[in-house]
Design a protein around this motif. Structure first.
Motif, PDB file in Angstrom:
ATOM      1  N   THR A  89       0.844  -1.199   0.000  1.00  0.00           N
ATOM      2  CA  THR A  89       0.000   0.000   0.000  1.00  0.00           C
ATOM      3  C   THR A  89       0.879   1.249   0.000  1.00  0.00           C
ATOM      4  OG1 THR A  89      -1.796  -1.156   1.133  1.00  0.00           O
ATOM      5  CG2 THR A  89      -1.807   1.252   1.254  1.00  0.00           C
ATOM      6  N   LYS A  99       0.965   4.387  -2.564  1.00  0.00           N
ATOM      7  CA  LYS A  99       0.901   5.793  -2.144  1.00  0.00           C
ATOM      8  C   LYS A  99       2.068   6.588  -2.718  1.00  0.00           C
ATOM      9  CE  LYS A  99      -1.570   5.083   2.195  1.00  0.00           C
ATOM     10  NZ  LYS A  99      -1.502   5.157   3.675  1.00  0.00           N
ATOM     11  N   TYR A 100       3.260   6.008  -2.684  1.00  0.00           N
ATOM     12  CA  TYR A 100       4.422   6.714  -3.225  1.00  0.00           C
ATOM     13  C   TYR A 100       4.336   6.876  -4.733  1.00  0.00           C
ATOM     14  CZ  TYR A 100       6.595   6.581   1.355  1.00  0.00           C
ATOM     15  OH  TYR A 100       6.870   6.764   2.684  1.00  0.00           O
ATOM     16  N   SER A 106       8.595   4.141  -4.222  1.00  0.00           N
ATOM     17  CA  SER A 106       7.536   3.189  -4.545  1.00  0.00           C
ATOM     18  C   SER A 106       8.126   1.815  -4.816  1.00  0.00           C
ATOM     19  CB  SER A 106       6.747   3.679  -5.764  1.00  0.00           C
ATOM     20  OG  SER A 106       5.776   2.720  -6.138  1.00  0.00           O
ATOM     21  N   VAL A 116      -5.765   4.787  -3.247  1.00  0.00           N
ATOM     22  CA  VAL A 116      -5.035   5.841  -2.540  1.00  0.00           C
ATOM     23  C   VAL A 116      -5.320   7.186  -3.204  1.00  0.00           C
ATOM     24  CG1 VAL A 116      -3.189   4.277  -1.805  1.00  0.00           C
ATOM     25  CG2 VAL A 116      -2.932   5.552  -3.926  1.00  0.00           C
ATOM     26  N   GLN A 164       3.228   8.109   6.917  1.00  0.00           N
ATOM     27  CA  GLN A 164       3.279   6.733   6.416  1.00  0.00           C
ATOM     28  C   GLN A 164       4.454   5.983   7.042  1.00  0.00           C
ATOM     29  OE1 GLN A 164       1.373   4.820   4.369  1.00  0.00           O
ATOM     30  NE2 GLN A 164       2.835   3.155   4.512  1.00  0.00           N
TER      31      GLN A 164
END
Length: 176
Positions: free
Chosen positions: A28, A32-33, A56, A85, A102
Motif C-alpha cells: 500500500t 501511495k508513493y 515506490s 489511494v 506513512q
C-alpha cells in the motif's frame, strides 16, 4: 492433516498473520508513493517525482522480501488487496507530511511485529526485522529533513529541494 501442514513451518500463526498484514502495508505504501510521484511529475518537480518513483519500488521490494520469507519458511504468504489511494495533494509539504506519517505507521507496525516475535520466541523472524528497523530509521530521517527544508525555504525556491532529492541517501547525509 492441518497439524501436519503446520509442522512445515516454525512460524506461529500470529507471526504469519502479522507479516501478511505488513506485506499489505508495504505494498500500500508503494501505491501511495507512486501517487506522490505522479503528483510531483504533474507539478513539474522532476527530481521529487524520481525520488518517489524510487520509494515506490523500494516499498514493493520490502513487501516482496517478507512475502519470500514466509514462502521460504513454509508459511503462507497472501497476495494482499491494495486499497485505493489519494492522487492529489495541496503542496509539496503535504506530500512530505503524508510521507512521514506513512513511515511512522510502518515503524510502529514493525515494532508491533517484533513484540509478537518475542512473545512467540521467533528469533529468526525478529532477526529479519532488524533490517526493517534500520530501514525505518533512514526513511523517517529523510522525510523529517525534507520537511525541515521545506519550512526553511521560500515557496519560490522549492526547486532547491527538488534538485537535492536527485541524490538523497541516508548514508551520504546530503542535506548537511
Amino acid at each position: 492433516m492441518k497439524d501436519l501442514a503446520r509442522l512445515r513451518t516454525s512460524i506461529k500463526e500470529s507471526v504469519e498473520l502479522a507479516l501478511n498484514q505488513q506485506i499489505q502495508m508495504e505494498l500500500t505504501a508503494s501505491s501511495k508513493y507512486l501517487a506522490m510521484a505522479g503528483w510531483c511529475d504533474r507539478s513539474g518537480l522532476d527530481y521529487c517525482a524520481g525520488f518517489f518513483y524510487k520509494q515506490s519500488e523500494e516499498e514493493r521490494k520490502h513487501g516482496m522480501k517478507l512475502f519470500h520469507y514466509l514462502c521460504d519458511q513454509g508459511a503462507t504468504a497472501y497476495s494482499p488487496e491494495i486499497p485505493a489511494v489519494g492522487q492529489e495533494f495541496d503542496s509539496l509539504k503535504a506530500v512530505f507530511e503524508a510521507t512521514l506519517e506513512q513511515e511512522i505507521a510502518v515503524t510502529d507496525s514493525i515494532n508491533r511485529i517484533i513484540t509478537i516475535c518475542r512473545r512467540e520466541n521467533d528469533y529468526a523472524t525478529e532477526e529479519l526485522l532488524k533490517w526493517y528497523v534500520k530501514e525505518q530509521m533512514e526513511e523517517e530521517y529523510i522525510a523529517r529533513r525534507c520537511l525541515d527544508l521545506i519550512d526553511q525555504i521560500p515557496a519560490d525556491q522549492v526547486y532547491y529541494l527538488d534538485k537535492k532529492l536527485s541524490s538523497v541517501t541516508y548514508e551520504d547525509n546530503v542535506f548537511e
